[in-house]
Design an enzyme around this catalytic site. Structure first.
Site, PDB file in Angstrom:
ATOM      1  N   GLN A  89       0.941  -1.227   0.006  1.00 23.46           N
ATOM      2  CA  GLN A  89      -0.031   0.078   0.159  1.00 23.46           C
ATOM      3  C   GLN A  89       0.973   1.260   0.085  1.00 23.46           C
ATOM      4  O   GLN A  89       1.046   2.028   0.988  1.00 23.46           O
ATOM      5  CB  GLN A  89      -0.968  -0.029   1.043  1.00 23.46           C
ATOM      6  CG  GLN A  89      -2.143  -1.207   1.043  1.00 23.46           C
ATOM      7  CD  GLN A  89      -3.026  -0.961   2.346  1.00 23.46           C
ATOM      8  OE1 GLN A  89      -3.607   0.055   2.587  1.00 23.46           O
ATOM      9  NE2 GLN A  89      -2.968  -1.982   2.971  1.00 23.46           N
ATOM     10  N   LYS A 183       0.840  -8.487 -15.945  1.00 20.78           N
ATOM     11  CA  LYS A 183      -0.294  -8.871 -15.013  1.00 20.78           C
ATOM     12  C   LYS A 183      -1.150  -7.523 -15.082  1.00 20.78           C
ATOM     13  O   LYS A 183      -0.913  -6.421 -14.880  1.00 20.78           O
ATOM     14  CB  LYS A 183       0.334  -9.119 -13.778  1.00 20.78           C
ATOM     15  CG  LYS A 183      -0.666  -9.323 -12.543  1.00 20.78           C
ATOM     16  CD  LYS A 183      -0.254  -9.991 -11.404  1.00 20.78           C
ATOM     17  CE  LYS A 183       0.281  -8.679 -10.563  1.00 20.78           C
ATOM     18  NZ  LYS A 183       0.827  -9.099  -9.174  1.00 20.78           N
TER      19      LYS A 183
HETATM   20  C1  R5P Z   1       2.528  -7.541  -6.624  1.00 15.62           C
HETATM   21  O1  R5P Z   1       2.990  -6.636  -7.411  1.00 15.62           O
HETATM   22  C2  R5P Z   1       3.462  -8.613  -5.953  1.00 15.62           C
HETATM   23  O2  R5P Z   1       4.708  -8.559  -6.471  1.00 15.62           O
HETATM   24  C3  R5P Z   1       2.853  -9.720  -5.933  1.00 15.62           C
HETATM   25  O3  R5P Z   1       2.760 -10.348  -7.497  1.00 15.62           O
HETATM   26  C4  R5P Z   1       1.375 -10.080  -5.398  1.00 15.62           C
HETATM   27  O4  R5P Z   1       1.401  -9.441  -4.178  1.00 15.62           O
HETATM   28  C5  R5P Z   1       1.000 -11.427  -5.261  1.00 15.62           C
HETATM   29  O5  R5P Z   1      -0.098 -11.426  -4.559  1.00 15.62           O
HETATM   30  P1  R5P Z   1      -1.203 -12.350  -4.867  1.00 15.62           P
HETATM   31  O6  R5P Z   1      -0.304 -13.820  -4.382  1.00 15.62           O
HETATM   32  O7  R5P Z   1      -2.312 -12.217  -3.814  1.00 15.62           O
HETATM   33  O8  R5P Z   1      -1.699 -12.619  -6.020  1.00 15.62           O
END
Ligand code: R5P
Length: 280
Positions: A89, A183
């Site tokens: 955050q 992503k």
């Molecule tokens: C985000 O930018 C982080 O690098 C991770 O990809 C992310 O926090 C992973 O979160 P989750 O396992 O909930 O998809």
């Protein structure tokens, strides 16, 4: 003296051994209303508080350990946040929201002379602290448990932000290509991942990220792979909330490797050498 948070005892012990410093026998207590309390032994010289902030309670615990360390005689307090909660955050994404990473960084800064954290989500988070703050890279250590016989390996980051970490693991392994997916996050637990151009058919793939939280990013990334030989997952911070571990297993992952910045069953790699090198 190393003073550990309740959720980071394994890493604190490894760090004490690596530095040759005493490991304080901290006591953790709580009151019937849920308020917490810690007790630390007398400190002569530097105190190193080692505590991942994996929950709101552990955030409070860090502040208590810092204060207790000073009360116990510490001449200097160094705070190691192996995993810094709220680091993702790092901006107010909508009007009315706080910059939560800044809020917690400011609070942590009040009780310490210096902060060290492992693979912060973004290096810019370090600027939120009011005291000197450093990030250390534990990602190369994740290469240690990988099989020595990976076939024509590809180290893939699920998004461009994790490219550096994928390259670090590849460099630690000593061979292989790197690439990243694109992503788009739709909510806290929903993401879509667009594959990279790299062909993975018949090759061993290691998907690398800084953190696995819900496991959505990883499982979507793995689902986008076309006919890989084997798939391994490596992350610095294995938060693995909810059914994340099941998502990874259902995605066909051969093995998951994480560090002990967060203590889980997959935390087989210690980040202690990387932190010790910074504190020595
Ligand atoms: C985000 O930018 C982080 O690098 C991770 O990809 C992310 O926090 C992973 O979160 P989750 O396992 O909930 O998809």
């Amino acid at each position: 003296m190393i003073l550990s948070g309740s959720a980071t005892q394994q890493l604190a012990a490894a760090l004490a051994a690596a530095l040759g410093e005493d490991l304080g026998r901290v006591e953790y207590d709580s009151f019937p209303d849920g308020e917490q309390l810690v007790r630390v032994p007398a400190v002569d010289g530097r105190a190193v508080v080692v505590a991942s902030t994996v929950s709101s309670d552990t955030h409070v615990e860090v502040l208590q350990l810092q204060d207790a360390a000073r009360e116990a005689g510490a001449s200097e307090v160094v705070t190691v946040l192996p995993y810094m909660g709220y680091a993702r955050q790092d901006e107010a994404f909508e009007a009315g929201e706080p910059v939560s990473a800044r809020a917690v960084a400011r609070a942590v800064s009040t009780g310490t002379d210096r902060v060290v954290t492992v693979c912060p989500h973004e290096d810019a988070v370090l600027d939120f602290f009011d005291v000197p703050a450093t990030g250390v890279d534990a990602a190369p250590l994740l290469a240690e448990p990988l099989p020595a016989d990976l076939a024509d390996p590809v180290f893939l980051a699920p998004d461009s932000g994790a490219t550096d970490i994928a390259e670090s693991v590849r460099d630690g392994y000593g061979a292989g290509a790197t690439d990243h997916f694109e992503k788009v996050r739709h909510s806290g637990s929903e993401v879509t991942v667009t594959p990279s151009d790299v062909a993975v058919s018949g090759r061993d793939v290691v998907v690398v990220d800084d953190i696995i939280a819900t496991g959505s990013t990883m499982s979507e990334a793995i689902a986008a792979l076309e006919d890989p030989r084997r798939v391994f997952v490596a992350c610095v911070h294995p938060l693995l909330a909810g059914n994340a571990r099941l998502k990874l297993a259902n995605a066909g992952v051969e093995a998951v490797y994480g560090t002990d910045t967060i203590e889980r069953a997959v935390s087989t790699v210690s980040a202690a050498p990387a932190v010790a090198a910074e504190l020595d």
